[in-house]
Enzyme design. Structure first.
Site, PDB file in Angstrom:
ATOM      1  N   HIS A 314     -24.672 -14.354 -12.907  1.00  0.00           N
ATOM      2  CA  HIS A 314     -25.307 -15.607 -12.505  1.00  0.00           C
ATOM      3  C   HIS A 314     -25.524 -16.445 -13.754  1.00  0.00           C
ATOM      4  O   HIS A 314     -25.825 -15.913 -14.824  1.00  0.00           O
ATOM      5  CB  HIS A 314     -26.667 -15.334 -11.832  1.00  0.00           C
ATOM      6  CG  HIS A 314     -27.176 -16.486 -11.041  1.00  0.00           C
ATOM      7  ND1 HIS A 314     -27.844 -17.529 -11.610  1.00  0.00           N
ATOM      8  CD2 HIS A 314     -27.080 -16.765  -9.717  1.00  0.00           C
ATOM      9  CE1 HIS A 314     -28.163 -18.408 -10.651  1.00  0.00           C
ATOM     10  NE2 HIS A 314     -27.713 -17.972  -9.503  1.00  0.00           N
ATOM     11  N   ASP A 372     -25.423 -12.952  -3.281  1.00  0.00           N
ATOM     12  CA  ASP A 372     -24.221 -12.826  -2.455  1.00  0.00           C
ATOM     13  C   ASP A 372     -23.730 -11.392  -2.325  1.00  0.00           C
ATOM     14  O   ASP A 372     -22.880 -11.096  -1.493  1.00  0.00           O
ATOM     15  CB  ASP A 372     -23.109 -13.696  -3.063  1.00  0.00           C
ATOM     16  CG  ASP A 372     -23.505 -15.156  -3.019  1.00  0.00           C
ATOM     17  OD1 ASP A 372     -23.675 -15.754  -4.090  1.00  0.00           O
ATOM     18  OD2 ASP A 372     -23.696 -15.664  -1.902  1.00  0.00           O
TER      19      ASP A 372
HETATM   20  C1  SDX Z   1     -24.464 -18.557  -6.356  1.00  0.00           C
HETATM   21  O1  SDX Z   1     -26.364 -21.694  -9.622  1.00  0.00           O
HETATM   22  C2  SDX Z   1     -26.920 -21.114  -8.653  1.00  0.00           C
HETATM   23  O2  SDX Z   1     -28.116 -21.045  -8.540  1.00  0.00           O
HETATM   24  C3  SDX Z   1     -25.980 -20.564  -7.611  1.00  0.00           C
HETATM   25  C4  SDX Z   1     -26.636 -19.754  -6.493  1.00  0.00           C
HETATM   26  C5  SDX Z   1     -27.485 -20.639  -5.616  1.00  0.00           C
HETATM   27  O3  SDX Z   1     -28.377 -20.096  -4.936  1.00  0.00           O
HETATM   28  O4  SDX Z   1     -27.209 -21.846  -5.526  1.00  0.00           O
HETATM   29  O5  SDX Z   1     -27.442 -18.742  -7.037  1.00  0.00           O
HETATM   30  C6  SDX Z   1     -25.606 -19.116  -5.576  1.00  0.00           C
HETATM   31  O6  SDX Z   1     -23.515 -19.255  -6.561  1.00  0.00           O
HETATM   32  C7  SDX Z   1     -24.569 -17.158  -6.921  1.00  0.00           C
HETATM   33  C8  SDX Z   1     -23.324 -16.800  -7.826  1.00  0.00           C
HETATM   34  C9  SDX Z   1     -22.195 -16.370  -6.875  1.00  0.00           C
HETATM   35  N1  SDX Z   1     -20.932 -16.198  -7.598  1.00  0.00           N
HETATM   36  C10 SDX Z   1     -20.387 -14.983  -7.785  1.00  0.00           C
HETATM   37  O7  SDX Z   1     -20.939 -13.930  -7.477  1.00  0.00           O
HETATM   38  C11 SDX Z   1     -19.004 -15.030  -8.422  1.00  0.00           C
HETATM   39  C12 SDX Z   1     -18.904 -13.966  -9.521  1.00  0.00           C
HETATM   40  N2  SDX Z   1     -19.772 -14.390 -10.652  1.00  0.00           N
HETATM   41  C13 SDX Z   1     -19.106 -15.117 -11.718  1.00  0.00           C
HETATM   42  O8  SDX Z   1     -18.054 -15.943 -11.318  1.00  0.00           O
HETATM   43  C14 SDX Z   1     -20.121 -15.728 -12.697  1.00  0.00           C
HETATM   44  O9  SDX Z   1     -21.046 -14.776 -12.964  1.00  0.00           O
HETATM   45  C15 SDX Z   1     -20.852 -16.999 -12.310  1.00  0.00           C
HETATM   46  C16 SDX Z   1     -19.927 -18.071 -11.870  1.00  0.00           C
HETATM   47  C17 SDX Z   1     -21.829 -16.722 -11.230  1.00  0.00           C
HETATM   48  C18 SDX Z   1     -21.620 -17.486 -13.551  1.00  0.00           C
HETATM   49  O10 SDX Z   1     -20.697 -17.945 -14.453  1.00  0.00           O
HETATM   50  P1  SDX Z   1     -21.128 -18.393 -15.936  1.00  0.00           P
HETATM   51  O11 SDX Z   1     -22.596 -18.555 -16.042  1.00  0.00           O
HETATM   52  O12 SDX Z   1     -20.260 -19.528 -16.337  1.00  0.00           O
HETATM   53  O13 SDX Z   1     -20.825 -17.095 -16.776  1.00  0.00           O
HETATM   54  P2  SDX Z   1     -19.430 -16.740 -17.310  1.00  0.00           P
HETATM   55  O14 SDX Z   1     -18.421 -16.862 -16.215  1.00  0.00           O
HETATM   56  O15 SDX Z   1     -19.206 -17.489 -18.571  1.00  0.00           O
HETATM   57  O16 SDX Z   1     -19.633 -15.193 -17.601  1.00  0.00           O
HETATM   58  C19 SDX Z   1     -20.197 -14.776 -18.822  1.00  0.00           C
HETATM   59  C20 SDX Z   1     -19.428 -13.512 -19.185  1.00  0.00           C
HETATM   60  C21 SDX Z   1     -17.915 -13.723 -19.226  1.00  0.00           C
HETATM   61  O17 SDX Z   1     -17.375 -12.796 -20.152  1.00  0.00           O
HETATM   62  P3  SDX Z   1     -17.043 -13.352 -21.664  1.00  0.00           P
HETATM   63  O18 SDX Z   1     -16.175 -14.574 -21.497  1.00  0.00           O
HETATM   64  O19 SDX Z   1     -18.383 -13.655 -22.290  1.00  0.00           O
HETATM   65  O20 SDX Z   1     -16.343 -12.199 -22.304  1.00  0.00           O
HETATM   66  O21 SDX Z   1     -19.649 -12.521 -18.167  1.00  0.00           O
HETATM   67  C22 SDX Z   1     -18.421 -12.198 -17.537  1.00  0.00           C
HETATM   68  C23 SDX Z   1     -17.438 -13.317 -17.867  1.00  0.00           C
HETATM   69  O22 SDX Z   1     -16.115 -12.821 -17.897  1.00  0.00           O
HETATM   70  N3  SDX Z   1     -18.690 -12.170 -16.117  1.00  0.00           N
HETATM   71  C24 SDX Z   1     -18.232 -11.237 -15.272  1.00  0.00           C
HETATM   72  C25 SDX Z   1     -18.774 -11.592 -14.019  1.00  0.00           C
HETATM   73  N4  SDX Z   1     -19.495 -12.709 -14.142  1.00  0.00           N
HETATM   74  C26 SDX Z   1     -19.439 -13.069 -15.435  1.00  0.00           C
HETATM   75  N5  SDX Z   1     -17.451 -10.147 -15.463  1.00  0.00           N
HETATM   76  C27 SDX Z   1     -17.197  -9.421 -14.340  1.00  0.00           C
HETATM   77  N6  SDX Z   1     -17.668  -9.717 -13.092  1.00  0.00           N
HETATM   78  C28 SDX Z   1     -18.459 -10.775 -12.903  1.00  0.00           C
HETATM   79  N7  SDX Z   1     -18.939 -11.063 -11.687  1.00  0.00           N
END
Ligand code: SDX
Length: 437
Positions: A314, A372
């Protein structure tokens, strides 16, 4: 450019040192959460923009609605902890709280529920919209279209400068979303639309519109209605997330509220946002069994593999999403109520969570289950197909979108949102006739 903070008790300021000159920027303090550096004068004072793709360090507005402490896993709606509202309150009560800032008195609550109930039907001609879609259209595509079309029917609630029209648009949006969503579901399965029933509560009414059929009595299971209501509470608002920011930006141009909510629905659809509940269940079904979890954990950690653990991570929560805990509890209640207490998918989810929470990669990156992760299993057990999951999220989030939109419209300092950019494209050059290219 470096930012040196010189805190003075009487007036906190940050100083930007640029080209030998120092520029003071006021620091503003909220009631909770990080202070902010007010950079409104930065460009006029320094000729520089700030740069923050994804807005990881940027506050887009001032708000009094929802507070999140991502490190502590805290979520407050108007100061009330989400677990107290979800455990002890009702969704309609949460709607009133988010819209008006206080929990309603008994009389206020009765009046509010009566107002919502009186607007649950949609204009009869709207039913024709659905027949223009293919039956296999994704219901979110239908929601974007039909919600946007509300502005073609309700001309008496489009003037955003008229408080009464704003109130009517808000009531209509909250009241009609379940009806529009249920119609999208019924259309997708070829069943007739079921009208709202005014003697049912908001969530029970929605379940009835989805699962009743004209040829027999349908009794809504109170355990499932309560679970649906709690799920709506958990999803109602979440500060300045992507879809809420979309609604605010659309609203800042003066667009009518129905168009703004339609834009929010479009943004919520994305798998990184509201589409994650659908993607999380699909992922769990693809994993299929506990023994295949290590393979997927390995893929999630591989930077060259685009696979992500859906329902994990998140932008704000660097601790367990407080909503996920309540959702996990609700998941068990619903599965027990429908007799799927040992659903193999739930076993996969529980084991995946256990493994991930003990894996250094997820610990270091502070990746925890978000709302989720368990919602997909729960919604499937409630009887919804996967492609309806984000629609349910949109029903709940409508009150959050509306409350944030209302707060923005009523803010005297509100202006059209118009970010700038870091331009790295071609410098000026002259047109070349095609013969010379
Ligand atoms: C919602 O914003 C909100 O409040 C949203 C929400 C709401 O109520 O409105 O809470 C609802 O959208 C919840 C989130 C649902 N999405 C998912 O579950 C999709 C999977 N999660 C990721 O796509 C990600 O964690 C995000 C999109 C939620 C957050 O993305 P960020 O903050 O841009 O973080 P990032 O993608 O830059 O990740 C940081 C690191 C990365 O690695 P590095 O580049 O630092 O090496 O963490 C890793 C990412 O690769 N990472 C994951 C991961 N999520 C982040 N690795 C594996 N699995 C994951 N799920």
């Amino acid at each position: 450019m470096s930012v040196a903070e010189s805190y003075r008790p009487e007036a906190a300021e940050a100083s930007v040192l640029l080209g030998g000159a120092s520029h003071d920027l006021p620091i503003r303090r909220g009631t909770l959460g990080p202070d902010v550096i007010d950079i409104a004068t930065l460009y006029q004072d320094t000729g520089h923009f700030t740069y923050d793709p994804g807005f990881t360090s940027t506050a887009s507005c001032e708000s009094k609605i929802t507070f999140i402490d991502g490190d502590k896993g805290v979520l407050l709606y108007r100061g009330y902890p989400i677990d107290q509202l979800a455990e002890r309150g009702e969704f309609m009560e949460t709607c009133y709280l988010l819209l008006y800032g206080e929990l309603p008195s008994r009389e206020q609550y009765q009046d509010f529920r009566k107002l919502i109930v009186m607007h649950t039907m949609v204009h009869e001609q709207m039913a024709r919209f659905y027949t223009s879609f293919r039956r296999d259209a994704h219901p979110m595509a239908v929601m974007v279209g039909v919600v946007g079309a509300l502005s073609a029917f309700y001309h008496d609630s489009l003037d955003i400068h008229d408080p009464e029209q704003r109130k009517m648009a808000s009531v209509r949006m909250i009241a009609k979303m379940p009806t529009i969503a249920a119609m999208a579901y019924k259309y997708s399965i070829g069943q007739p639309f079921i009208y709202p029933k005014n003697d049912l509560g908001y969530s029970a009414n929605f379940l009835n519109m989805c699962f009743a059929v004209p040829c027999e009595e349908y009794k809504v299971d109170p355990v499932l209605a309560r679970a649906m209501d709690r799920i709506f509470i958990l999803h109602a608002d979440h500060e300045q997330n992507a879809s809420t920011s979309t609604v605010r930006l659309a609203g800042s141009s003066g667009a009518n509220p129905f168009a703004c909510i339609s834009a929010g629905i479009a943004c919520l659809w994305g798998p990184a946002h509201g589409g994650a509940n659908e993607a999380a269940l699909t992922m769990l079904q693809e994993i299929g069994s506990v023994d295949r979890i290590p393979e997927y954990i390995k893929r999630a950690k591989d930077r060259n593999d685009p696979f992500r653990l859906m329902g994990f991570g998140h932008r704000v929560y660097k601790n367990y999403d407080p909503r996920a805990r309540i959702m996990q509890k609700t998941c068990h209640e619903v599965l027990d109520a429908v007799g799927h207490g040992n659903d193999p998918i739930l076993q996969v989810a529980l084991e995946l969570e256990r493994i991930a929470l003990n894996d250094d990669y997820f610990i270091e990156k502070k990746l925890y289950p978000n709302i989720d992760f368990y919602s997909g299993i729960t919604l499937k057990a409630l009887g919804f197909p996967t492609d309806m999951f984000t629609v349910l999220f949109a029903i709940a989030r409508t009150v959050g979108w509306i409350a944030q939109w209302k707060e923005m419209i009523e803010d005297p300092l509100q202006r059209i949102g118009r970010p700038r950019q870091l331009y790295t494209g071609a410098t000026e050059r002259s047109y070349m006739p095609i013969e010379a290219r």
